[in-house]
Design a protein around this motif. Structure first.
Motif, short mmCIF file in Angstrom:
data_model
loop_
_atom_site.label_atom_id
_atom_site.label_comp_id
_atom_site.label_asym_id
_atom_site.label_seq_id
_atom_site.Cartn_x
_atom_site.Cartn_y
_atom_site.Cartn_z
N GLU A 1 14.96 -6.17 0.42
CA GLU A 1 15.34 -5.77 -0.93
C GLU A 1 14.27 -4.89 -1.57
O GLU A 1 14.57 -3.91 -2.27
N GLN A 2 13.01 -5.25 -1.33
CA GLN A 2 11.93 -4.45 -1.90
C GLN A 2 11.83 -3.08 -1.22
O GLN A 2 11.50 -2.08 -1.88
N CYS A 3 12.16 -3.01 0.06
CA CYS A 3 12.23 -1.70 0.73
C CYS A 3 13.33 -0.84 0.10
O CYS A 3 13.13 0.36 -0.15
N SER B 1 8.58 12.47 3.32
CA SER B 1 7.82 11.79 4.37
C SER B 1 7.61 10.32 4.02
O SER B 1 7.70 9.44 4.89
N LEU B 2 7.34 10.05 2.74
CA LEU B 2 7.13 8.66 2.31
C LEU B 2 8.40 7.84 2.48
O LEU B 2 8.34 6.66 2.84
N MET C 1 10.59 3.15 8.18
CA MET C 1 9.98 2.58 9.37
C MET C 1 9.58 1.13 9.16
O MET C 1 9.63 0.31 10.10
N HIS C 2 9.20 0.78 7.93
CA HIS C 2 8.81 -0.60 7.64
C HIS C 2 9.99 -1.57 7.76
O HIS C 2 9.80 -2.74 8.09
N GLU D 1 0.83 -1.20 0.00
CA GLU D 1 0.00 0.00 0.00
C GLU D 1 0.87 1.26 0.00
O GLU D 1 0.52 2.27 -0.63
N VAL D 2 1.98 1.21 0.70
CA VAL D 2 2.92 2.34 0.68
C VAL D 2 3.44 2.54 -0.74
O VAL D 2 3.56 3.67 -1.22
N CYS D 3 3.72 1.44 -1.41
CA CYS D 3 4.18 1.54 -2.80
C CYS D 3 3.08 2.13 -3.69
O CYS D 3 3.38 2.85 -4.65
#
Length: 238
Positions: free
Chosen positions: A185-187, A156-157, A163-164, A51-53
């Motif tokens: 890796e995806q982060c 901010s994002l 944080m994740h 969802e962040v993505c």
């Protein structure tokens, strides 16, 4: 070896015609971000990272959009500023014209009689020039403010993404090492795309404030991604 397009004398320092590798394209950044969202949702459907993505995809679209209330306001301000410039020029021209008319109607005159007219012309040029510069700068300031607002949201994002991964500690997290490695890796990839999204603003501007903000976000995401890869490097093997 690929043939490069020769640069003619007096070129404007832009990429040569037919070049596809000297400009960051919105479509490619958007496609890479959407593909990453799909992979995150497929691999981790129960995590909110996808969802962040999705928020990042929306921001990528907002970078290139020319619709919306802010853009309409900027276009209206640009039109009004140009009309105001025309009014200022017409008013000052009329003032000089009236001064010349009064001088001519006075009949015979000497060179010293031109001094008031010269003073009027100089005053009009100075104050008129300042007024024109101010009016023309209004839309630019509004556009800069819009861009800086979007860049602030990108910053901010980036912190949300950080944080994740912050609580994902190799050897202590409940996720299996392969899953944890893929998650981190995806982060990292998402952070890189945040930097690329910010860099899209630098393609068509030389505004110092915007370029400084873009550079700050690129540096921030690079530092965050480096810390993520330090975690990946110590993930214990299965």
């Amino acid at each position: 070896m690929a043939q490069t397009t020769p640069r003619p004398d007096g070129h404007d320092d832009g990429p040569p015609a037919g070049s596809h590798f000297q400009r960051l394209e919105h479509a490619r950044v958007r496609r890479a971000t959407a593909e990453l969202q799909g992979r995150v949702r497929e691999r981790f459907p129960n995590r909110t990272l996808w969802e962040v993505c999705g928020e990042l995809v929306a921001l990528v679209d907002e970078v290139a959009t020319r619709d919306g209330l802010s853009q309409r306001r900027i276009r209206a301000a640009r039109l009004l500023s140009r009309l105001a410039v025309l009014l200022v020029v017409a008013f000052l021209s009329g003032t000089v014209g009236l001064a010349m008319l009064d001088l001519v109607r006075g009949g015979q005159f000497q060179a010293v009689d031109f001094l008031p007219l010269l003073e009027t012309i100089i005053n009009n040029l100075v104050f008129g020039g300042l007024a024109v510069l101010f009016l023309l700068a209004v839309p630019e300031r509004m556009e800069r403010a819009r861009i800086l607002r979007v860049l602030h949201r990108l910053r901010s994002l980036a912190h949300v993404i950080d944080m994740h991964q912050l609580t994902k500690i190799p050897g202590r997290d409940e996720m299996a090492p392969p899953e944890l490695g893929a998650y981190l890796e995806q982060c990292s990839e998402m952070l890189s795309l945040v930097g690329k999204t910010a860099a899209l603003f630098a393609e068509d501007t030389t505004d110092g404030d915007v370029l400084d903000a873009v550079e700050g976000i690129e540096g921030l995401t690079s530092d965050m991604a480096r810390k993520v890869w330090q975690k990946i490097a110590i993930i214990p093997p299965r």
